[in-house]
Design an enzyme around this catalytic site. Sequence first.
Site: not given
Length: 165
Positions: A138-139
């Site tokens: 996600h990051e």
Amino acid sequence: MRAVVTAPASVLSTVAAEVDPADPEIVELADELVAIMRASPGCVGLAAPQIGVSAQVFCVDVTGHPKAATTHGTFVLCNAKVLEASRWRPGREGCMSVPDLTGDVKRAGRIVVAGLRPGTGEAVTLTTDAFEARALQHEIDHCAGKLFLDRVAGAHAIYQRKVYL
């Protein structure tokens, strides 16, 4: 501390610049990301674009999260890349930059990531799984100008957030 920016801010849809992890400004940015993450209830990761900085830097800490299996504690990576990905599974995701929605996203359940530590520039290779793997992907997506909404299967996989932490 800077505020978290929300979609449709252009910094969230732009590929962030690679950084020099030894640059004192990047070290400061890393510290600020960790401070904001810790001050934000329920937050398990935060990328520089989410605070308006187009830089490939993010922090993650899934310690104590009920979905976490493997945890590496609090860490920050610069210029991170996924080297290996396997065991793909759907899972529900939310994001501070998309505060009113969640969505079902298919992510690898096991990954190997390479990146650099801020300050030292030390090369790190991290192998992880389950929720920490999801948080890392996600990051890394934030640094690539992607939101979880770019990864959902379609409108049927997007939901109004029911609980605010």
